[in-house]
Design a protein around this motif. Structure first.
Motif, PDB file in Angstrom:
ATOM      1  N   ILE A 108       0.730  -0.997  -0.123  1.00 16.47           N
ATOM      2  CA  ILE A 108       0.182  -0.022  -0.105  1.00 16.47           C
ATOM      3  C   ILE A 108       0.860   1.341   0.074  1.00 16.47           C
ATOM      4  CG2 ILE A 108      -1.630   1.399   1.059  1.00 16.47           C
ATOM      5  CD1 ILE A 108      -2.922  -1.124   2.295  1.00 16.47           C
ATOM      6  N   ALA A 109       1.643   1.432   1.030  1.00 20.47           N
ATOM      7  CA  ALA A 109       2.453   2.857   1.138  1.00 20.47           C
ATOM      8  C   ALA A 109       3.916   2.347   1.700  1.00 20.47           C
ATOM      9  CB  ALA A 109       1.872   3.465   2.344  1.00 20.47           C
ATOM     10  N   GLY A 110       4.221   1.081   1.751  1.00 22.66           N
ATOM     11  CA  GLY A 110       5.601   0.677   2.081  1.00 22.66           C
ATOM     12  C   GLY A 110       5.967   0.770   3.682  1.00 22.66           C
ATOM     13  N   VAL A 111       4.906   1.169   4.460  1.00 17.18           N
ATOM     14  CA  VAL A 111       5.202   1.333   5.880  1.00 17.18           C
ATOM     15  C   VAL A 111       5.713   0.010   6.422  1.00 17.18           C
ATOM     16  CG1 VAL A 111       4.068   1.647   8.179  1.00 17.18           C
ATOM     17  CG2 VAL A 111       3.534   2.891   6.083  1.00 17.18           C
ATOM     18  N   MET A 112       5.080  -0.949   6.374  1.00 16.17           N
ATOM     19  CA  MET A 112       5.660  -2.493   6.877  1.00 16.17           C
ATOM     20  C   MET A 112       6.962  -2.805   6.123  1.00 16.17           C
ATOM     21  SD  MET A 112       3.546  -3.268   9.335  1.00 16.17           S
ATOM     22  CE  MET A 112       3.050  -1.645   9.671  1.00 16.17           C
ATOM     23  N   GLY A 113       6.901  -2.438   4.932  1.00 16.55           N
ATOM     24  CA  GLY A 113       8.219  -2.906   4.135  1.00 16.55           C
ATOM     25  C   GLY A 113       9.283  -2.214   4.621  1.00 16.55           C
ATOM     26  N   GLY A 114       9.157  -0.712   5.035  1.00 17.69           N
ATOM     27  CA  GLY A 114      10.203   0.088   5.602  1.00 17.69           C
ATOM     28  C   GLY A 114      10.732  -0.383   6.876  1.00 17.69           C
ATOM     29  N   ILE A 115       9.613  -0.862   7.731  1.00 15.09           N
ATOM     30  CA  ILE A 115       9.866  -1.234   9.222  1.00 15.09           C
ATOM     31  C   ILE A 115      10.727  -2.458   8.978  1.00 15.09           C
ATOM     32  CG2 ILE A 115       9.083  -2.487  11.114  1.00 15.09           C
ATOM     33  CD1 ILE A 115       6.630  -0.409  10.829  1.00 15.09           C
ATOM     34  N   ALA A 116      10.218  -3.357   8.015  1.00 19.80           N
ATOM     35  CA  ALA A 116      11.224  -4.860   7.762  1.00 19.80           C
ATOM     36  C   ALA A 116      12.461  -4.646   7.554  1.00 19.80           C
ATOM     37  CB  ALA A 116      10.458  -5.619   6.913  1.00 19.80           C
ATOM     38  N   GLU A 117      12.836  -3.451   6.391  1.00 19.92           N
ATOM     39  CA  GLU A 117      13.987  -3.281   5.845  1.00 19.92           C
ATOM     40  C   GLU A 117      14.761  -2.702   7.184  1.00 19.92           C
ATOM     41  OE1 GLU A 117      13.677  -0.545   2.793  1.00 19.92           O
ATOM     42  OE2 GLU A 117      13.000  -2.482   1.244  1.00 19.92           O
ATOM     43  N   TYR A 118      14.178  -1.859   8.016  1.00 22.59           N
ATOM     44  CA  TYR A 118      15.067  -1.228   9.013  1.00 22.59           C
ATOM     45  C   TYR A 118      15.541  -1.922  10.024  1.00 22.59           C
ATOM     46  CZ  TYR A 118      16.131   2.089  12.733  1.00 22.59           C
ATOM     47  OH  TYR A 118      16.684   2.946  13.878  1.00 22.59           O
ATOM     48  N   VAL A 119      14.856  -3.069  10.325  1.00 19.87           N
ATOM     49  CA  VAL A 119      15.183  -3.874  11.610  1.00 19.87           C
ATOM     50  C   VAL A 119      15.829  -5.397  10.846  1.00 19.87           C
ATOM     51  CG1 VAL A 119      13.379  -3.347  13.240  1.00 19.87           C
ATOM     52  CG2 VAL A 119      12.842  -5.357  11.527  1.00 19.87           C
ATOM     53  N   GLY A 120      15.584  -5.346   9.491  1.00 22.52           N
ATOM     54  CA  GLY A 120      16.349  -6.593   8.778  1.00 22.52           C
ATOM     55  C   GLY A 120      15.650  -7.695   8.857  1.00 22.52           C
ATOM     56  N   TRP A 121      14.324  -7.915   8.907  1.00 19.95           N
ATOM     57  CA  TRP A 121      13.579  -8.807   8.886  1.00 19.95           C
ATOM     58  C   TRP A 121      12.673  -8.867   7.542  1.00 19.95           C
ATOM     59  CZ3 TRP A 121      10.171  -8.099  13.969  1.00 19.95           C
ATOM     60  CH2 TRP A 121      11.170  -8.432  15.076  1.00 19.95           C
ATOM     61  N   SER A 122      11.889 -10.384   7.247  1.00 23.59           N
ATOM     62  CA  SER A 122      11.180 -10.466   6.026  1.00 23.59           C
ATOM     63  C   SER A 122       9.941  -9.311   6.115  1.00 23.59           C
ATOM     64  CB  SER A 122      11.006 -11.807   5.963  1.00 23.59           C
ATOM     65  OG  SER A 122       9.789 -11.999   4.851  1.00 23.59           O
ATOM     66  N   PRO A 123       9.697  -8.539   5.131  1.00 23.29           N
ATOM     67  CA  PRO A 123       8.326  -7.942   5.093  1.00 23.29           C
ATOM     68  C   PRO A 123       7.189  -8.798   5.429  1.00 23.29           C
ATOM     69  CG  PRO A 123      10.037  -7.363   3.088  1.00 23.29           C
ATOM     70  CD  PRO A 123      10.476  -8.546   3.770  1.00 23.29           C
ATOM     71  N   THR A 124       7.210  -9.978   4.771  1.00 27.07           N
ATOM     72  CA  THR A 124       6.030 -10.796   4.880  1.00 27.07           C
ATOM     73  C   THR A 124       5.883 -11.112   6.543  1.00 27.07           C
ATOM     74  OG1 THR A 124       6.422 -11.854   2.863  1.00 27.07           O
ATOM     75  CG2 THR A 124       5.029 -13.173   4.356  1.00 27.07           C
ATOM     76  N   TRP A 125       6.976 -11.346   7.354  1.00 29.33           N
ATOM     77  CA  TRP A 125       6.776 -11.546   8.625  1.00 29.33           C
ATOM     78  C   TRP A 125       6.159 -10.329   9.401  1.00 29.33           C
ATOM     79  CZ3 TRP A 125       5.827 -16.235  10.137  1.00 29.33           C
ATOM     80  CH2 TRP A 125       6.402 -17.165   9.423  1.00 29.33           C
ATOM     81  N   VAL A 126       6.907  -9.157   8.913  1.00 30.23           N
ATOM     82  CA  VAL A 126       6.575  -8.071   9.812  1.00 30.23           C
ATOM     83  C   VAL A 126       4.826  -7.783   9.605  1.00 30.23           C
ATOM     84  CG1 VAL A 126       6.736  -5.534   9.733  1.00 30.23           C
ATOM     85  CG2 VAL A 126       8.693  -6.977   9.543  1.00 30.23           C
TER      86      VAL A 126
END
Length: 70
Positions: A16-34
């Motif tokens: 949608i807006a990349g919010v969860m993807g950004g959090i995932a990239e910041y902490v180094g996790w998979s975006p799907t899991w976030v």
């Protein structure tokens, strides 16, 4: 996966807006899991709906640029 130096909305992992993807990239996790974790926490929270948190993060988090990635 490129890691964000600061918390930004993702350019690479957005649905949608990349919010969860950004959090995932910041902490180094998979975006799907976030996204799954956010959905579970949002479903269990009655006081503050997850959509409200997502919208606030969408408004507060800046959009990532090419310089955001290191």
């Amino acid at each position: 996966m490129a890691k964000l130096a600061k918390l930004h909305r993702s350019q690479n992992h957005r649905i949608i807006a990349g919010v969860m993807g950004g959090i995932a990239e910041y902490v180094g996790w998979s975006p799907t899991w976030v996204r799954i974790l956010f959905f579970i926490i949002s479903s269990l929270s009655v006081a503050v709906p997850g959509i409200l948190i997502y919208i606030i993060l969408w408004l507060v988090m800046p959009k990532a640029t090419a310089e955001s990635y290191q």
